[in-house]
Every structure is written in structure tokens, then in C-alpha cells.
Design a protein around this motif. Structure first.
Motif, PDB file in Angstrom:
ATOM      1  N   ARG A  43       5.224 -13.497  -7.832  1.00 24.00           N
ATOM      2  CA  ARG A  43       5.214 -14.752  -7.091  1.00 24.00           C
ATOM      3  C   ARG A  43       4.552 -14.580  -5.738  1.00 24.00           C
ATOM      4  O   ARG A  43       3.768 -15.408  -5.294  1.00 24.00           O
ATOM      5  CB  ARG A  43       6.661 -15.190  -6.904  1.00 24.00           C
ATOM      6  N   GLY A  67       7.796 -14.656 -14.280  1.00 25.98           N
ATOM      7  CA  GLY A  67       8.408 -15.966 -14.428  1.00 25.98           C
ATOM      8  C   GLY A  67       8.314 -16.471 -15.852  1.00 25.98           C
ATOM      9  O   GLY A  67       7.979 -15.728 -16.762  1.00 25.98           O
ATOM     10  N   ARG A  79      15.079 -20.866 -20.746  1.00 26.91           N
ATOM     11  CA  ARG A  79      15.464 -20.229 -21.993  1.00 26.91           C
ATOM     12  C   ARG A  79      15.717 -21.273 -23.061  1.00 26.91           C
ATOM     13  O   ARG A  79      15.950 -20.928 -24.206  1.00 26.91           O
ATOM     14  CB  ARG A  79      16.708 -19.384 -21.778  1.00 26.91           C
TER      15      ARG A  79
ATOM     16  N   ARG B 140      18.380 -22.963  -9.442  1.00 26.80           N
ATOM     17  CA  ARG B 140      17.076 -23.128 -10.065  1.00 26.80           C
ATOM     18  C   ARG B 140      17.161 -24.024 -11.306  1.00 26.80           C
ATOM     19  O   ARG B 140      16.263 -24.776 -11.631  1.00 26.80           O
ATOM     20  CB  ARG B 140      16.542 -21.759 -10.456  1.00 26.80           C
ATOM     21  N   ARG B 141      18.295 -23.888 -12.017  1.00 25.59           N
ATOM     22  CA  ARG B 141      18.406 -24.634 -13.251  1.00 25.59           C
ATOM     23  C   ARG B 141      19.189 -25.915 -13.049  1.00 25.59           C
ATOM     24  O   ARG B 141      19.685 -26.502 -14.007  1.00 25.59           O
ATOM     25  CB  ARG B 141      19.059 -23.764 -14.307  1.00 25.59           C
ATOM     26  N   GLY B 283      22.167 -20.626 -20.871  1.00 28.72           N
ATOM     27  CA  GLY B 283      20.798 -21.128 -20.970  1.00 28.72           C
ATOM     28  C   GLY B 283      20.572 -22.150 -22.053  1.00 28.72           C
ATOM     29  O   GLY B 283      19.439 -22.549 -22.277  1.00 28.72           O
ATOM     30  N   THR B 285      21.229 -25.393 -22.238  1.00 28.33           N
ATOM     31  CA  THR B 285      21.645 -26.673 -21.669  1.00 28.33           C
ATOM     32  C   THR B 285      21.338 -27.821 -22.612  1.00 28.33           C
ATOM     33  O   THR B 285      22.065 -28.806 -22.639  1.00 28.33           O
ATOM     34  CB  THR B 285      20.926 -26.909 -20.341  1.00 28.33           C
ATOM     35  N   GLN B 363      18.989 -12.510 -16.414  1.00 27.02           N
ATOM     36  CA  GLN B 363      19.229 -13.923 -16.645  1.00 27.02           C
ATOM     37  C   GLN B 363      17.990 -14.674 -16.222  1.00 27.02           C
ATOM     38  O   GLN B 363      17.185 -14.178 -15.455  1.00 27.02           O
ATOM     39  CB  GLN B 363      20.437 -14.376 -15.825  1.00 27.02           C
ATOM     40  N   PRO B 364      17.809 -15.861 -16.738  1.00 28.71           N
ATOM     41  CA  PRO B 364      16.571 -16.571 -16.416  1.00 28.71           C
ATOM     42  C   PRO B 364      16.344 -16.728 -14.930  1.00 28.71           C
ATOM     43  O   PRO B 364      15.221 -16.728 -14.474  1.00 28.71           O
ATOM     44  CB  PRO B 364      16.757 -17.929 -17.089  1.00 28.71           C
ATOM     45  N   ARG B 367      14.839 -13.509 -13.744  1.00 31.70           N
ATOM     46  CA  ARG B 367      13.572 -13.089 -14.321  1.00 31.70           C
ATOM     47  C   ARG B 367      12.422 -13.315 -13.367  1.00 31.70           C
ATOM     48  O   ARG B 367      11.561 -12.488 -13.228  1.00 31.70           O
ATOM     49  CB  ARG B 367      13.300 -13.867 -15.593  1.00 31.70           C
ATOM     50  N   ASP B 368      12.429 -14.476 -12.757  1.00 29.59           N
ATOM     51  CA  ASP B 368      11.307 -14.733 -11.862  1.00 29.59           C
ATOM     52  C   ASP B 368      11.787 -14.708 -10.430  1.00 29.59           C
ATOM     53  O   ASP B 368      11.520 -15.598  -9.657  1.00 29.59           O
ATOM     54  CB  ASP B 368      10.646 -16.067 -12.192  1.00 29.59           C
ATOM     55  N   ARG B 369      12.544 -13.695 -10.127  1.00 27.81           N
ATOM     56  CA  ARG B 369      12.977 -13.573  -8.749  1.00 27.81           C
ATOM     57  C   ARG B 369      11.760 -13.289  -7.882  1.00 27.81           C
ATOM     58  O   ARG B 369      10.800 -12.677  -8.338  1.00 27.81           O
ATOM     59  CB  ARG B 369      13.961 -12.426  -8.615  1.00 27.81           C
TER      60      ARG B 369
END
Lengths: 648, 387
Positions: A43, A67, A79, B140-141, B283, B285, B363-364, B367-369
Motif C-alpha cells: 500500500r 490486499g 472474503r 474496514r468491513r 467473513g 457477511t 484475517q481479511p 491481509r492488506d495491512r
């Protein structure tokens, strides 16, 4: 002609690998159109600054290796897309291909064909059914299951057999990221009816399908789009590596050594910088990821039309991974010689003074240099040593060196520590000018930038035999074994006592550096390689039918864009007050001077003036110890890094 | 240098750990080169190049047991019990707030008590959502979770108001009673309190399940083994939650006598919400939202048919609802709808949460931390490969 430049964590991002080099290549080869396909590694990089695009950059595409997958964007992203979205026949076929790929990773040697089958099979499915399906499948449970089956298959190595579920998950996750270039539909411009079947149909779409050549910067993931383009459109692939991606992968993933603070000696440099993240991983993960990188590198080297390593070490890695010698051509990094011209032309000898330039860190073995200098001082009491630091020094090591210097030379004047930009050395060139002998004392070195700079300055050099030093210096300096202060002192003394020899060696060094390591040479070499590969490929079917029966109707140079014309009037004949043409802005240049013949569609084969410069034959005779040579430009600051391996 | 008969042995000793842990001769070669060893130095060890030297080292080094290395990363030490107490408290908040609201509410009392009750009720709803949704997830989610939260409003709303409304709307019911029930808008206090109290066991059991599943994941060798274990864990979590829910409902029942069908309907809703929260936390949802929305839709469909039956000529529409509600009371409708939806979601959860990929180490949201801040020197020109 259109060249697709493929980078991973590189070019458009200012803080990327080889970014400065790519920028100079694009600007230097203004006659080519460039299309850049860049994979970003994090990122931070993706959001960071980018280099300004040159006018001949016609398209820039980027995709993240971090990501959520770009192919799934806008579909709930996270997910939610996981888990067998593509069930049924497509799912089964993906599973088959992924099984081949995974099997090749878990098998022993000679699995290259399985790897290729799996890889291209997946690519074909992604092309036919869209990349989102493949991306979603790879993130799902099915991928983990296939991977598990491959790891438990008979014949799998023990280390892989020991993989636990978290290992499998980690590998599946990394493989999903690594295989992302397969599912980037818009990069390839797949035809309306799926993939082209290997024929030369380059006019069918845009994207890589229209490129005449793929130039991958690095043999890892960057080469993956090039491999697909080669497979499906027949586009030739050129692989350039200054630091070998495979070796860097190994160094990033070096096994953790418990109890040693520098367990991951390269972690600091690389953290967060790669798709295959540098987390400390167990042996099964490392084994599988390394197997993937090796197979990918082997495939890239086997399919590349030409591979250009930056030095002999990169070359040996490439040969080790199956690159054919006939398709290897060393192209040395190039550096800007301009700043050093004045120093070289003054030709003033600074007396018995030695200079060392570089980043102050343990890999440079400054302590050995100081010990050697003590020996030199004993024999030659007027000798002095100037240590010029560039970049951010390792503070602890610097303090240690200062303390050692104070102990060895209580008189104080024998050694001076300074930095570039201070009064003693306002610029790098001034630093070299202050000494008559340049010393390089490293124990670990990639491509030795300070050595080349010293050569540009026509300084005689004494260096240790590490990295690419021997091939850079040729016969124009003294080389001693590393970690041997006495030998270093002997060589320095020999040069300090013999001004004539110094001058001779310095002149030879400058001649050699100007011949091999200039920016111009590097850019010209790539210009020549582009035309060569383009010629080898021949015209596309459309062009072939248009030029029917006319041999040589379309030379490779005809694909160049019209560039700025060469001045046709000699300077003395120009009206007084006219600026030199090179200094004028583009718009003011007389249109009439543009050679019409260079338009791609035109029938006349006359090569444009610029094409001459660009196709400058790379086979100028090189010194005998280096068989094929050309040079690659490197920012003076960044070169050092080329393949440097440091263990702080 | 040729004094020793076996120069490689010294090298092997020096790089013992590296050679033991290497997975590939090339890894050793890379590390040796990074240590400054060149092909010319390899010649001292009677090898043509670094690669063949590395191969010898790789072949001669004793391999370590790979099993032991899996422990190397190690899982963190378990937190002491007292450290977890602060984490255990927030799930109790909704129940406490709801109890305050119920105590403060009294029809016809002053505006102050009404305001306090309304505020507490709103807070209870908000904290319940936060506790259930954000137990393990980042903001984020939030968007995806918001959908599930909205979907949850329908069945919860029906449980609070729907029963009385449906009773009033049933064909043949007293019209005056209908306006009174519909217009009074007084939620069922027992149901509200029961649900609010049940938030605590739901959050605790959800966390317990996630933690246990992760631990089991780290220890399992195969996907099938993990799936079997995860299903058992899910069943255990469900049993614990069911016990907690029963306790919460019985506690709430002390407030006022309530019919057993209503209690059963509330229990079914509690199960549905728990299943949805579990799925959302891992995840899924969309599945959670679908289950909740299906239950809500079924309930409002009965309301619609019941009210449509008042229209002349449409009496047939209301017959199924009347039959159901007449037999067991209006609470049978949410019991059936929520029970079926809960069964569906739990079945889905048993399938989905048994997958290893639902419990991945990353965890999602991790993942994109964002990347770590640059280290000193990392951005300098002298980076390996920064050419």
C-alpha cells in the motif's frame, strides 16, 4: 514500435527497484512507444510518489500484489468472494491446472513441464472465462485442498510432507498473490473470443497483445505477463536483471536463526516490500515458495528471447537456472560520467593521499582499511586517508571506526572522516579529487559504484576481490583478497610510491569506465536489442500481406516513432543568434526536417536520423576479459545497490 | 589454505544453522554470497563455483526435524485469566442498559423517564451491534457488516412489536384492539430484555469458538482432521450459547409471565442472530445477511397476508396464518420463520466454518495491512537492488 515494460515493485513508483534506470531508459529511447505494466508491492508503495511519465509512455497499468485481488474488486471484495464461486466444470478445470502447478512445486527436479502446463492452463482459463473466476477460486478452500493433496502425494519431499494446515493456508495465500498477473484481463487485451492461439495476431486488441516486445525488469513475477504474452501472442520476451530476483527471494526468506538478533539480516531492507511477504515462515512454506520462484525463473529464462544480466554474478545465477549461454548478454549498469569529467581532465595528483567513498557500514570493512593504513603510515609517514561517507551511515559502526582511528593514529591528522556535502568534500567528484588513490575495502559488494566513480575520475584504485569488482576493474587497478589488511597496505604503498604508475592506471581506468559504464552505452545497448528482437520476430501477418513480395520493405527501424531530427546545418552556417537545436523546445523544431520515412505505415525504408544513434552497434570491441559488454545507467546514488548483499 | 584435509567442514561448522534449516542448496548459495563468498573463494574449497559448494554443504548438513521448527514461530503465551476480564465485560452492557430502560419505562410517567428509557434502549441496541460485530473485526468491513445489521432489524423488530400487531391484524380480531396494539407501539419488554441479556453469551461463545478454532488450526496436520475438529467445536459453542440463552430468557421471564411459544420464538431468534454473528465474524457477511433477511421477509409476508385478508374477497389469503396463529398463538409465526432460518444458517456455518480458509492466520483485515513505516536507511540509495 511498442515496447511493454513489465516491472514488479519498480518503475512508476519513485521508491522502487530500478526505477531511475527505467526512467532513463524510457527517456533515452524516445523513438519507441512504451507501455508500462507495473505490479506494486504494498500500500505504501502504491500510494507513494511516482516518477513523471515521459511523452513516449503511452499507457500505464498498475495492479497490486497486496490486499484483495483486483479482479474481485467491486464484487464484495473481501472474503465474501471466497469459496468455490466457480463450481462445476470451470472449477474442476482450474483445480486440475492448479494441481499440476502444485504438483510441480512438491515434486523433485524435472518438473518444469508440469509447472508450465499448470501455469499456462490457468492463464488460458482466466483468459477464456475472466480473471475473477480464477482469483475467487484461488482464494477459496478448494485451492488449499488441492495444495494439501499435492503435499501429501507420494514422492513429495519430506519437508513439504510435514506441512501443517497454517502452512498450507500461508502458501495458498502467497500463491494467490503471485498468480494475480494471470487474472488481469485488461492487461492482455484478450480477443473477443478468448485467447489467441499462439498466432501472430497483434492487431486484434490492445494491451500486451499489441506490444512488439515485452521487456521484463526482473525474472520473477514481473516476467509472468511477458510469459503469457509470449505464449498467446508470440511476443518476444527480454529479461533484464541487475539483482537476481531469485537470490533476493532467498535472502528475504533466510531461515530464522534463533538467538541471533540479525536473524533476518535483510528484513529491515525488505520488510513489506514483496508480494511473497517476508514473514518468518516455517520450512514447508519456504520450500514451497522457493520452489515456485525457481520454477518461475526457470520458465522465464527458458522462454526469454534474450536475457541481460547486469554482471557476472547475476549471469551465473541465470545460467544455474537454465538460461542458455547463447541468449545471455551482459549489459552493465551505466552511470552519468558528466560530474567527474572536470576532475579527470584536471589530472592533478593529490600526493600521497588515499580516499575511500561509500556508505559506512560493517560490510565495507573500514576497520581493515584503518589497520592497513597504519601499516602504510609506518612505511610512508606522510600518507593520509580521507573517508567520505555517502548515504546514512551505520552510527554504531561509525563510532567504532572513529574510536579505532583515534587509537591507531594518536597524531590525528592521518585519517579524516567526513561526508559528502561538507567543506572537505562538497561533491562526490571533489572527494575523489582529494585523493590520488581510491580504495575499496568491502568484504561484501554487489556492483561497486564507488569504484566506477573513481574510474571516471581517472584515479588509480585498490580494491578487494568481492562481488563484481574484478569484472568492473579489469586490468586497470590493483585487486587484493578481502579481509587482508596487509595485502591492502602493500598494494596501496605500491601505488603511493609510484606516481607514474598511478597516472597510467588511472588513465586506463577512465578509458575503460567510459567505454563500459556510461548511461549512453546502456541505453544504446537496449535500443539495439529492441531492434534486434523486433527483426528476429519479423513482420506481423497484416504487415506481411501489405508488403507482399517486397523484401526488406520494412526494416526494424521503420517501427520507430519520428524523433527529434539531427541538426542539418552545421553550427558555423547557422544565422547568428540562433540557438543550438537541441536546446529548443519541441514545438519550434522545423517540421520539414522530420524524416517522413520513419512513419510506421510508410513504404520508404529510410532510417531516421535518430535510429542511427539508437541502433549504435553494441559490438564495439571490449577489453578481452569481458566477452560481451554494454552498460546500464544507474543513478550514482542508487547503483551501489545493484546486487549488493549486506549483512549488517 | 590447503592445509586442512576437509576445508568444507570448517565452513559447515560456521554456517551450521543456515545449512541445517535451508530448504534448497540455492538458499545456501545465496546466503554464502551475501556473506562475501565468491567463486574464486569457492575454489579454495575445491569447488568450481559457489553453487556446487552450496550443494555439498546442503548434502552434508544434518537435517533438523521439521516438526520442531513449526513450533519456532510459536503461539503467544496464553493470557492470564485476569487480563481477559476487561474483554468479558462489554458484552454485559446491552443487558444492563436494557434492564435500566425496562425499569425506567412506565406508560403515562413523566417525560424524563420516557427519555431515559428511550436513550437506554437505543444505547443497548448500539452496544449489542458493536459487541457482536466488532469482537474480532475492524472497521474496514463496516459496510458489509452494516448490511447484515440492517437485515437483523427485521426479525428483531418483529419479535418486539410484531406479535401484538399480528394478533390485531388476524381476520376476526377486534378492530379496536388492533388500533390499540398497533398504535401503542409498546415493545415486548420480556423479549427485549431476553435478547439483550443473550448478547453476552453470544459474544463470549463466538470468541471462544474463534480462539479454539485458531488453536486447533495451528495444531492440525490435515484439512479433514481440522474440519472434524471445527465441527465439534461449533457444536460445543452452540451448546454453550444455548445454555446461556436459556438462562437469559428465564431471567427475563421473571419480569412478567410470558407464554412458552413466545419464549421459544425468542430463543429461535437468538439462535438465528448467533449463527449470523458467527458467520459475519468469519467473513461470511453475505450469508448472514441473507439468513436474517429471509426470516424477516417471511414474517412480514405473514403480516401482509393477514392484513390483505381483510379485503373483500381475499379471505383465503389469511387462512394459513389464521390456522397457524389460531392453533398456537401469533408467536408461532416468528418461531417457525426464525427457527427455519436459524437451522439453515447453522447448517451453512457447519459447512463453511469447518473450512480452514475461514480461520486463516491472516484475517481479511490484516491481509492488506498498511506496510510498516520505513526503517532508517531503507529508503536510502544503498538498498540492495535499488538500482
Amino acid at each position: 514500435m511498442r515496447v511493454a515494460l513489465l516491472t514488479e515493485g519498480g518503475y512508476p513508483y519513485a521508491h522502487g527497484q530500478s526505477a531511475a534506470w527505467c526512467d532513463r531508459l524510457l527517456r533515452g529511447l524516445a523513438g519507441h512507444e512504451f507501455e508500462v505494466c507495473a505490479l506494486s508491492r504494498g500500500r505504501q508503495q502504491a500510494a507513494g510518489p511516482r516518477l513523471a511519465p515521459p511523452p513516449n509512455l503511452v499507457r500505464l497499468r498498475t495492479a497490486p500484489l497486496w490486499g484483495p485481488p483486483p479482479a474481485l474488486r467491486g464484487r464484495g471484495g473481501g472474503r465474501a468472494g471466497r469459496g468455490g464461486r466457480c463450481t462445476g466444470r470451470l472449477g474442476r478445470r482450474i483445480a486440475e491446472c492448479f494441481g499440476e502447478l502444485a504438483g510441480s512445486l512438491c515434486g523433485g527436479r524435472a518438473q518444469a513441464d508440469r509447472f508450465a502446463t499448470g501455469l499456462y492452463g490457468l492463464a488460458e482459463l482466466a483468459a477464456r472465462h475472466g480473471g475473477a473466476g480464477l482469483s475467487g477460486w484461488l482464494r477459496g478452500e478448494q485451492a488449499v485442498r488441492v495444495l494439501e493433496a499435492a503435499c501429501r502425494a507420494p514422492g513429495a519431499p519430506r519437508v513439504v510432507h510435514a506441512a501443517r494446515v497454517p502452512d498450507l493456508l500461508a502458501v495458498a495465500d502467497r500463491l494467490e498473490r503471485a498468480l494475480r498477473p494471470l487474472s488481469l484481463d485488461d492487461w492482455y487485451g484478450w480477443g473477443r473470443d478468448g485467447e489467441g492461439d499462439g498466432d501472430d495476431d497483434r492487431d486484434g486488441g490492445d494491451g500486451l497483445a499489441r506490444a512488439a516486445l515485452c521487456h521484463a525488469v526482473g525474472g520473477g513475477l514481473a516476467a509472468l505477463p511477458g510469459l503469457l504474452a509470449r505464449r498467446f501472442f508470440g511476443t518476444p520476451l527480454l529479461v533484464t536483471e541487475y539483482g537476481v530476483g531469485l537470490r533476493e527471494h532467498y535472502l528475504r526468506h533466510l531461515a530464522p536463526v534463533p538467538g541471533e538478533p540479525e536473524a533476518a539480516p535483510h528484513g529491515g531492507e525488505y520488510e513489506g516490500a514483496h508480494a511473497l511477504a517476508p514473514t518468518v515462515a516455517g520450512a514447508p512454506v519456504r520450500a514451497l515458495l522457493a520452489a515456485f520462484q525457481v520454477r518461475l525463473a526457470r520458465e522465464a529464462y527458458a522462454r526469454a528471447a534474450l536475457i541481460t544480466p547486469g554482471n557476472a554474478q547475476a549471469r551465473s545465477w541465470q545460467e544455474r537456472c537454465g538460461a542458455e549461454r547463447a541468449r545471455l548478454r551482459t549489459v552493465y549498469p551505466g552511470m552519468d560520467a558528466g560530474p567527474y569529467r572536470a576532475v579527470a581532465e584536471q589530472g592533478r595528483d593529490a600526493g600521497p593521499r588515499m580516499v575511500w567513498v561509500g556508505r559506512i557500514e560493517p560490510a565495507r570493512d573500514l576497520t581493515g582499511l584503518l589497520l592497513a593504513h597504519r601499516t602504510v603510515r609506518n612505511a610512508e609517514p606522510t600518507a593520509r586517508l580521507l573517508i567520505v561517507g555517502t548515504g546514512r551511515p551505520d552510527a554504531r559502526y561509525l563510532a567504532r571506526c572513529r574510536a579505532l582511528a583515534a587509537r591507531l593514529f594518536p597524531e590525528g591528522v592521518a585519517v579524516t572522516f567526513t561526508e559528502v556535502g561538507t567543506d572537505e568534500a562538497p561533491t562526490l567528484a571533489d572527494a575523489y579529487a582529494a585523493g590520488s588513490v581510491a580504495v575499496l575495502s568491502s568484504v561484501v559488494e554487489g556492483f561497486p559504484v564507488p569504484l566506477v566513480e573513481a574510474m571516471f575520475c581517472a584515479r588509480a584504485t585498490v580494491s578487494t576481490d568481492v562481488g563484481a569488482v574484478c569484472e568492473v576493474i579489469g586490468g586497470t587497478g590493483l585487486v587484493v583478497p578481502p579481509r587482508d589488511p596487509r595485502a591492502l597496505a602493500g598494494a596501496c604503498l605500491a601505488l603511493l610510491r609510484d606516481p607514474a604508475r598511478r597516472a597510467r592506471l588511472g588513465a586506463a581506468a577512465r578509458a575503460r569506465a567510459l567505454e563500459l559504464f556510461t548511461v549512453e552505452r546502456n541505453v544504446a545497448a537496449f535500443g539495439g536489442i529492441y531492434l534486434e528482437l523486433c527483426l528476429e520476430r519479423g513482420p506481423s501477418p497484416a504487415e506481411r500481406s501489405a508488403d507482399e513480395g517486397v523484401p526488406f520493405a520494412r526494416p526494424a527501424e521503420a517501427r520507430l516513432r519520428p524523433g527529434p531530427p539531427a541538426p542539418s546545418t552545421p553550427s558555423w552556417a547557422r544565422p547568428a543568434g540562433a540557438e543550438p537545436i537541441a536546446g529548443r523546445p519541441e514545438a519550434e523544431r522545423p517540421e520539414a526536417q522530420r524524416p517522413e520515412a520513419v512513419r510506421p505505415g510508410s513504404e520508404r525504408p529510410g532510417p531516421p536520423a535518430t535510429a542511427e544513434a539508437m541502433s549504435a552497434p553494441p559490438e564495439t570491441p571490449a577489453p578481452p576479459d569481458v566477452p560481451e559488454t554494454t552498460g546500464a545507467p544507474v543513478p550514482p546514488a542508487a547503483v551501489g545497490a545493484a546486487g549488493r548483499r549486506e549483512r549488517p | 589454505m590447503r592445509s586442512s584435509a576437509d576445508p568444507v567442514r570448517a565452513l559447515l561448522r560456521r554456517h551450521r544453522l543456515l545449512c541445517q534449516r535451508a530448504v534448497d542448496p540455492l538458499e545456501i548459495a545465496a546466503a554464502l554470497e551475501a556473506d562475501g563468498l565468491t567463486d574464486r573463494a569457492a575454489a579454495r574449497f575445491r569447488h568450481r563455483d559457489v553453487f556446487s559448494l552450496a550443494e555439498e554443504l546442503y548434502a552434508r548438513a544434518p537435517r533438523v526435524e521439521f516438526e520442531s521448527e513449526a513450533e519456532l514461530g510459536g503461539r503467544g503465551r496464553a493470557e492470564p485469566g485476569w487480563a481477559r476480564v476487561p474483554q468479558l465485560l462489554p458484552p454485559l452492557l446491552p443487558g444492563a442498559l436494557c434492564a435500566v430502560a425496562v425499569a425506567a419505562w412506565e406508560p403515562g410517567a413523566g417525560a424524563l423517564r420516557g427519555t431515559v428509557a428511550a436513550a437506554c434502549a437505543a444505547l443497548a441496541v448500539a452496544t449489542a451491534g458493536l459487541v457482536l460485530a466488532l469482537g474480532r473485526l475492524s472497521t474496514r468491513r463496516a459496510a458489509a457488516l452494516g448490511g447484515a445489521g440492517l437485515a437483523a432489524c427485521a426479525p428483531v423488530g418483529f419479535a418486539l412489536w410484531g406479535e401484538a400487531l399480528l394478533g390485531a391484524m388476524l381476520p376476526g380480531a377486534d378492530a379496536d384492539a388492533g388500533t390499540e396494539a398497533g398504535g401503542g407501539a409498546e415493545p415486548d419488554a420480556v423479549v427485549a430484555l431476553g435478547l439483550a441479556l443473550a448478547v453476552a453469551p453470544a459474544a463470549w461463545c463466538g470468541r471462544w469458538f474463534a480462539a479454539r478454532a485458531r488453536r486447533r488450526l495451528a495444531a492440525s496436520r490435515g484439512l479433514r482432521e481440522f474440519a472434524a475438529g471445527a465441527r465439534r467445536l461449533l457444536a460445543a459453542a452452540l451448546a454453550r450459547y444455548a445454555a446461556g440463552l436459556a438462562a437469559a430468557l428465564l431471567l427475563a421471564r421473571l419480569l412478567a409471565p410470558t407464554g412458552s411459544v413466545t419464549l421459544a420464538a425468542t430463543a429461535a431468534l437468538g439462535l438465528l442472530l448467533f449463527a449470523a454473528a458467527l458467520l459475519a465474524a468469519h467473513g461470511r457477511t453475505r450469508a448472514a445477511a441473507t439468513g436474517l433477511a429471509a426470516a424477516g421477509a417471511a414474517e412480514f409476508l405473514t403480516l401482509a397476508t393477514a392484513s390483505a385478508a381483510w379485503l373483500p374477497g381475499c379471505a383465503a389469503l389469511g387462512r394459513p396464518v389464521t390456522a397457524l396463529a389460531g392453533e398456537h398463538g401469533p408467536a408461532a409465526v416468528p418461531l417457525l420463520a426464525c427457527g427455519l432460518a436459524a437451522l439453515g444458517l447453522l447448517g451453512h456455518a457447519a459447512r463453511v466454518l469447518a473450512r480452514a480458509s475461514a480461520h486463516g492466520p491472516e484475517q481479511p483485515d490484516q491481509r492488506d495491512r498498511p506496510d510498516q513505516p520505513p526503517r532508517p536507511g531503507a529508503g536510502s540509495a544503498h538498498r540492495p537492488g535499488a538500482l
